[in-house]
Scaffold this active site. Structure first.
Site, PDB file in Angstrom:
ATOM      1  N   ASN A  23       1.672  -1.352  -4.775  1.00  0.00           N
ATOM      2  CA  ASN A  23       0.438  -0.561  -4.820  1.00  0.00           C
ATOM      3  C   ASN A  23      -0.335  -0.917  -6.089  1.00  0.00           C
ATOM      4  O   ASN A  23       0.261  -1.213  -7.121  1.00  0.00           O
ATOM      5  CB  ASN A  23       0.762   0.942  -4.816  1.00  0.00           C
ATOM      6  CG  ASN A  23      -0.447   1.780  -4.415  1.00  0.00           C
ATOM      7  OD1 ASN A  23      -0.980   1.627  -3.328  1.00  0.00           O
ATOM      8  ND2 ASN A  23      -0.889   2.678  -5.292  1.00  0.00           N
ATOM      9  N   GLU A  70     -16.904  17.962   4.235  1.00  0.00           N
ATOM     10  CA  GLU A  70     -16.089  18.606   3.204  1.00  0.00           C
ATOM     11  C   GLU A  70     -16.733  18.443   1.829  1.00  0.00           C
ATOM     12  O   GLU A  70     -16.710  19.360   1.003  1.00  0.00           O
ATOM     13  CB  GLU A  70     -14.665  18.050   3.228  1.00  0.00           C
ATOM     14  CG  GLU A  70     -13.934  18.437   4.513  1.00  0.00           C
ATOM     15  CD  GLU A  70     -12.436  18.204   4.456  1.00  0.00           C
ATOM     16  OE1 GLU A  70     -11.701  19.057   4.981  1.00  0.00           O
ATOM     17  OE2 GLU A  70     -12.005  17.179   3.901  1.00  0.00           O
ATOM     18  N   ALA A 116       0.323   6.227   4.931  1.00  0.00           N
ATOM     19  CA  ALA A 116       1.143   5.447   5.866  1.00  0.00           C
ATOM     20  C   ALA A 116       2.242   4.673   5.144  1.00  0.00           C
ATOM     21  O   ALA A 116       3.418   4.738   5.527  1.00  0.00           O
ATOM     22  CB  ALA A 116       0.251   4.479   6.663  1.00  0.00           C
ATOM     23  N   LYS A 120      -5.361  24.637   6.377  1.00  0.00           N
ATOM     24  CA  LYS A 120      -5.544  23.341   5.710  1.00  0.00           C
ATOM     25  C   LYS A 120      -4.651  23.259   4.473  1.00  0.00           C
ATOM     26  O   LYS A 120      -4.020  22.238   4.221  1.00  0.00           O
ATOM     27  CB  LYS A 120      -7.008  23.136   5.324  1.00  0.00           C
ATOM     28  CG  LYS A 120      -7.269  21.739   4.735  1.00  0.00           C
ATOM     29  CD  LYS A 120      -8.717  21.461   4.530  1.00  0.00           C
ATOM     30  CE  LYS A 120      -8.926  20.082   3.897  1.00  0.00           C
ATOM     31  NZ  LYS A 120      -8.736  18.980   4.819  1.00  0.00           N
ATOM     32  N   ALA A 148      -4.985  11.564   7.782  1.00  0.00           N
ATOM     33  CA  ALA A 148      -3.675  11.550   7.125  1.00  0.00           C
ATOM     34  C   ALA A 148      -2.549  11.804   8.123  1.00  0.00           C
ATOM     35  O   ALA A 148      -1.492  11.173   8.054  1.00  0.00           O
ATOM     36  CB  ALA A 148      -3.643  12.594   6.003  1.00  0.00           C
ATOM     37  N   GLY A 176       0.819  -1.211   0.000  1.00  0.00           N
ATOM     38  CA  GLY A 176       0.000   0.000   0.000  1.00  0.00           C
ATOM     39  C   GLY A 176       0.848   1.254   0.000  1.00  0.00           C
ATOM     40  O   GLY A 176       1.759   1.395   0.818  1.00  0.00           O
ATOM     41  N   ALA A 177       0.539   2.164  -0.937  1.00  0.00           N
ATOM     42  CA  ALA A 177       1.288   3.429  -1.021  1.00  0.00           C
ATOM     43  C   ALA A 177       0.374   4.611  -0.746  1.00  0.00           C
ATOM     44  O   ALA A 177       0.393   5.616  -1.441  1.00  0.00           O
ATOM     45  CB  ALA A 177       1.950   3.562  -2.390  1.00  0.00           C
ATOM     46  N   VAL A 222      -2.740  -6.981  -4.020  1.00  0.00           N
ATOM     47  CA  VAL A 222      -2.492  -7.979  -2.977  1.00  0.00           C
ATOM     48  C   VAL A 222      -3.681  -8.946  -2.915  1.00  0.00           C
ATOM     49  O   VAL A 222      -4.832  -8.528  -2.793  1.00  0.00           O
ATOM     50  CB  VAL A 222      -2.285  -7.301  -1.604  1.00  0.00           C
ATOM     51  CG1 VAL A 222      -2.094  -8.354  -0.512  1.00  0.00           C
ATOM     52  CG2 VAL A 222      -1.090  -6.357  -1.663  1.00  0.00           C
TER      53      VAL A 222
END
Length: 389
Positions: A36, A167, A13, A372, A311, A9-10, A80
């Protein structure tokens, strides 16, 4: 002999973990492989903007190869399939990878809470592809309204009033009138409804700031239905627990996350929503060679509540995992995960936001929006993508 570290996973994290580990180690010490399913890294915190056409796909994606450059991180574009932690092997759709140390940063899936029809008849906003689908659908609703005059085409429902939901609602409140004018649709026919099961929007946020956000959004036509769960979704209609129904062609669900199935299927210990339990060093419980970070894991904060899937938490998990992998290799003392929370900012569209900065300072309006923006650029600088964005 170099240790083999495979990072799955990219996202925030996984990418940060790979970059930090690259800084800490030499090529003789470690071989780093980053897997990824896409060739790009997504700025997931910005997805509400392309979802309404305020920004384009290129504004929220970054080429992974461009970020990695000449670094000693090998990128593998693949999906994966499974993890065999006994054999220390990861099965991908097109190959297999063995590892000495594994980092699982596969993000999360949408939680539908067993609500009938919700998965089948709603949009979600967890990827740039999903954002594109939402934008195209909204445009199509407005474009075709003149043909059949179905008011349900002009009713837009967002389920969930956490960060993502609010948002998105803020961006929609700004863009729907613009799109209405473009397609010659009466603005007063458009309805934008936010449905939330909790008794307030932005749960856990400062009440004074929540009030500011609600007033700003209501002034732009947003209708809130709070403390009322969605109980069923059918084609063209949303059913609420109150017994009310909302005729709509557009239900966008942002109401929760759960772990990806591959984590539980691998035998790692999980909590009821399928997120992995980890120790204080971000290792999978009972596994000293596997780190599970980002939205794939479940970590309780000192207040007894789980850290939110943000994030800033994910990037700090990535840094912590990298340090602890290096410490494990070098037989050094590991670092406990103790994140520094820099505050939280929710954008409301219209270059406006609300936020808490640190423990004390509150910000609203244009100032909070700039904060932000600054956090986005700080992150881009961290991953070395500032000039590439």
């Amino acid at each position: 002999m170099a240790k083999k570290v495979v990072i799955l996973g990219a996202g925030y994290a996984g990418l940060v973990c790979a970059l930090e580990l690259n800084k800490l180690t030499t090529a003789q010490e470690v071989e780093i492989i980053l897997v990824n399913k896409h060739e790009y890294h997504q700025l997931v915190t910005q997805l509400h903007e392309p979802a309404v056409g305020a920004k384009e796909e290129k504004d929220v994606t970054l080429s992974i190869n461009s970020i990695l450059g000449a670094k000693k991180v090998k990128f593998v574009k693949d999906v994966v399939v499974s993890i065999d932690n006994e054999a220390k092997e990861v099965k991908l759709e097109n190959s297999k990878l063995s590892y000495d140390y594994l980092v699982v940063a596969l993000g999360s899936e949408t939680e539908y809470f067993g609500i009938p029809g919700l998965k089948e008849y709603s949009f979600t906003l967890k990827s740039v592809n999903q954002a594109n689908r939402i934008r195209e659908h909204i445009e199509n609703c407005l474009k075709t309204y003149s043909q059949d005059k179905k008011d349900s085409k002009l009713t837009f429902v967002v389920g969930g009033a956490g960060f993502t939901g609010i948002e998105l609602v803020g961006e929609l409140a700004d863009m729907l009138p613009v799109l209405a004018q473009k397609h010659n649709v009466p603005k007063d026919k458009i309805k934008l409804i936010n449905v939330e099961a909790a008794p307030m929007i932005l749960p856990g946020f400062d009440e004074e700031l929540v009030s500011v956000a609600k007033k700003s959004l209501e002034a732009r036509g947003v209708q809130f239905i709070i403390g009322t769960p969605v109980v069923q979704v059918e084609p063209g209609i949303v059913h609420l627990k109150s017994g009310d129904t909302i005729p709509t062609e557009t239900m966008i669900w942002t109401g929760g996350v759960r772990g990806v199935p591959v984590v539980a299927e691998a035998g790692f210990e999980t909590e009821p929503r399928g997120r992995a339990k980890v120790d204080e060093y971000m290792r999978a419980v009972g596994h000293e060679d596997v780190w599970i970070i980002g939205d794939s894991c479940f970590v309780l904060a000192p207040n007894g509540r789980p850290y939110p899937p943000t994030a800033q938490i994910s990037t700090q998990m990535g840094e912590n995992a990298a340090v602890n992998i290096y410490s494990t290799m070098k037989h050094m003392k590991k670092e406990k995960f103790d994140p520094v929370l820099l505050g939280a900012v929710a954008s409301l569209g219209r270059k406006e936001a609300i936020g808490s900065i640190g423990n004390k300072m509150k910000a609203k309006g244009w100032l909070a929006y700039r904060v932000k923006d600054a956090s986005k650029y700080r992150y881009l600088a961290k991953i070395g993508a500032l000039l590439k964005s």
